[in-house]
Scaffold this motif. Structure first.
Motif, PDB file in Angstrom:
ATOM      1  N   GLY B  73      64.266  96.658  66.666  1.00 13.89           N
ATOM      2  CA  GLY B  73      63.496  96.192  67.822  1.00 13.89           C
ATOM      3  C   GLY B  73      62.004  96.149  67.553  1.00 13.89           C
ATOM      4  O   GLY B  73      61.543  96.188  66.411  1.00 13.89           O
ATOM      5  N   PRO B  74      61.196  96.082  68.630  1.00 14.35           N
ATOM      6  CA  PRO B  74      59.756  95.891  68.505  1.00 14.35           C
ATOM      7  C   PRO B  74      58.943  97.184  68.447  1.00 14.35           C
ATOM      8  O   PRO B  74      57.724  97.122  68.276  1.00 14.35           O
ATOM      9  CB  PRO B  74      59.412  95.130  69.795  1.00 14.35           C
ATOM     10  N   THR B  75      59.548  98.356  68.608  1.00 14.00           N
ATOM     11  CA  THR B  75      58.731  99.560  68.773  1.00 14.00           C
ATOM     12  C   THR B  75      58.533 100.323  67.461  1.00 14.00           C
ATOM     13  O   THR B  75      59.174 100.045  66.450  1.00 14.00           O
ATOM     14  CB  THR B  75      59.338 100.506  69.827  1.00 14.00           C
ATOM     15  N   TYR B 105      61.529  81.470  72.294  1.00 19.83           N
ATOM     16  CA  TYR B 105      62.204  82.298  73.298  1.00 19.83           C
ATOM     17  C   TYR B 105      61.192  82.864  74.303  1.00 19.83           C
ATOM     18  O   TYR B 105      61.399  82.833  75.516  1.00 19.83           O
ATOM     19  CB  TYR B 105      62.977  83.417  72.608  1.00 19.83           C
ATOM     20  N   ARG B 111      57.217  85.012  78.520  1.00 20.53           N
ATOM     21  CA  ARG B 111      56.697  86.260  77.955  1.00 20.53           C
ATOM     22  C   ARG B 111      55.657  85.960  76.909  1.00 20.53           C
ATOM     23  O   ARG B 111      55.637  84.887  76.321  1.00 20.53           O
ATOM     24  CB  ARG B 111      57.825  87.047  77.264  1.00 20.53           C
ATOM     25  N   LYS B 114      53.665  89.152  71.910  1.00 19.69           N
ATOM     26  CA  LYS B 114      52.731  90.212  71.511  1.00 19.69           C
ATOM     27  C   LYS B 114      52.957  90.601  70.053  1.00 19.69           C
ATOM     28  O   LYS B 114      54.005  90.337  69.478  1.00 19.69           O
ATOM     29  CB  LYS B 114      52.971  91.447  72.385  1.00 19.69           C
ATOM     30  N   ALA B 116      53.655  93.428  68.950  1.00 15.78           N
ATOM     31  CA  ALA B 116      54.843  94.266  68.795  1.00 15.78           C
ATOM     32  C   ALA B 116      56.090  93.412  68.586  1.00 15.78           C
ATOM     33  O   ALA B 116      56.946  93.726  67.753  1.00 15.78           O
ATOM     34  CB  ALA B 116      55.024  95.161  70.026  1.00 15.78           C
ATOM     35  N   ARG B 117      56.187  92.318  69.345  1.00 15.44           N
ATOM     36  CA  ARG B 117      57.363  91.459  69.193  1.00 15.44           C
ATOM     37  C   ARG B 117      57.427  90.848  67.798  1.00 15.44           C
ATOM     38  O   ARG B 117      58.504  90.590  67.270  1.00 15.44           O
ATOM     39  CB  ARG B 117      57.340  90.327  70.238  1.00 15.44           C
ATOM     40  N   ARG B 119      56.896  92.248  65.149  1.00 10.73           N
ATOM     41  CA  ARG B 119      57.643  93.170  64.262  1.00 10.73           C
ATOM     42  C   ARG B 119      59.041  92.650  64.001  1.00 10.73           C
ATOM     43  O   ARG B 119      59.599  92.836  62.928  1.00 10.73           O
ATOM     44  CB  ARG B 119      57.791  94.548  64.941  1.00 10.73           C
TER      45      ARG B 119
END
Lengths: 243, 243
Positions: B73-75, B105, B111, B114, B116-117, B119
């Motif tokens: 995921g992004p975190t 998407y 959205r 960002k 983070a995304r 990543r």
């Protein structure tokens, strides 16, 4: 975290074949957390002696304690006890105290102590029995390895017997916050929080529910005050969220 | 059995901590059986890069195919892609085709793409993307390793995309007979049957239901006629049992 570590070895043709969904691992994980022991690895291998012995030797050298589940029944495919004996390089045979437990139980249940049942009294040399309050056939502890049944009710009873004998650590605490935001939208905020609390583990688990994206944020550690502090910061950042 | 083999690596703090009960392993096991691929080992490791890389290198050398679940995921705690790149010794960076999928998407969902995304657009060099029809962020295949999301709905969609690209084997068939007898009472009979059908795997799984002891007998193999023959013998031995 300086907590004691544990690993689990599941002897599990029935899980690898998709027939059964594991329950023992989930149960053990929850019990270990309460006891302050960190479950650090799980392996699931088929009912093949060499594979069991190899995995067991890797795990018992790497962690403080190892729990095994499955393969200690009366049938030809129950080969865990022999595989464990092989892994430790010790002989294995029917042991009188285990045999007596089985005989007493069979007597009570009106069953015959057939030769197949005696397989379950085969105990590696030097092992200590683990009580089975449900169907008598014991598990055993050898070195740092606890060998237990795969039937969930018996597995759980054996875990209850073994856990008090182990040295636990500070309880592993956790708190959860559910936010109705996609993980990617909160990732930067979580990283800042994680940097501010390097002693805690901050995990995020995204979900989609009825088409709405959300994230469960889980803060874990052993210091309750620190977790409270991190949760307070987190809640202030997401005032609409539900703990 | 000469079927292709597979292993699964679950990147799973949330499973090791007892928070979540695994669903992906059970799903994958069932899909692989249908496809004639034998799931031969599962490992669950924490979200620690070195542990992921080490387990991955052990598994990808030992089996035809490896599936991973989780940690993409992004975190800050999503470190699987980087750990996989390290295991293969290749560089990793944001890749344009993955970035484009994410951008499209995010645009559709209103959205922001960002940092983070982004990543999730980090792909090891030489990998092939695995489509994510649910939330766009792709998985990827590198060598014999398929790296997939941990969210069950996305994991399942990715498995559905990957499986048709793999060489399967003869379907792994099984039949089940439930007998209301304790495992110890039927063990000798099962051993005789197992000796008569060395090409089949005959497993027995005891249970206790409402105080009654019973056993599920599962016969597995790739030759349906042989399984039928073994089941016919078994049913004749336990005429009261339910298939």
């Amino acid at each position: 975290m300086g907590n004691p570590t544990a690993a689990m070895l599941v002897i599990g043709d029935e899980i690898l074949s998709g027939r059964t969904r594991d329950a023992n691992m989930h149960f053990l994980a929850g019990e270990l957390v309460k006891h302050g022991i960190r479950l650090a690895e799980v392996r699931i291998v088929p009912d093949i002696p060499g594979r069991i012995a190899e995995a067991l030797n890797a795990l018992r050298g790497g962690y403080d304690t190892v729990f095994t589940s499955g393969g200690i029944g009366p049938t030809h495919d129950d080969i865990t006890a022999d595989a464990v004996a092989a892994a430790f390089g010790v002989p294995i045979d029917v042991r009188e105290d285990a045999r007596a437990l089985m005989a007493e139980y069979c007597d009570k249940m009106g069953r015959e102590l057939k030769e197949a049942r005696l397989r379950m009294a085969r105990i590696p040399e030097g092992a200590k029995l683990i009580e089975n309050p449900i169907s008598a056939a014991p598990g055993f502890t050898i070195g740092n390895v606890h060998v237990m049944a795969g039937v969930p009710s018996i597995f759980q009873a054996m875990v209850a017997g073994v856990l008090p004998t182990l040295t636990g650590g500070d309880a592993l605490l956790s708190q959860n916050l559910t936010v109705q935001r996609a993980e990617g939208d909160i990732a930067a905020t979580l990283r800042t929080l994680a940097d501010a609390f390097p002693d805690l583990s901050i995990g995020s688990y995204p979900f989609v529910r009825d088409g709405v994206y959300g994230t469960n944020i889980v803060i874990r550690g052993t210091n309750g005050a620190r977790i409270d502090a991190a949760m307070a910061q987190l809640s202030a950042l997401f005032p609409e969220a539900a703990a």
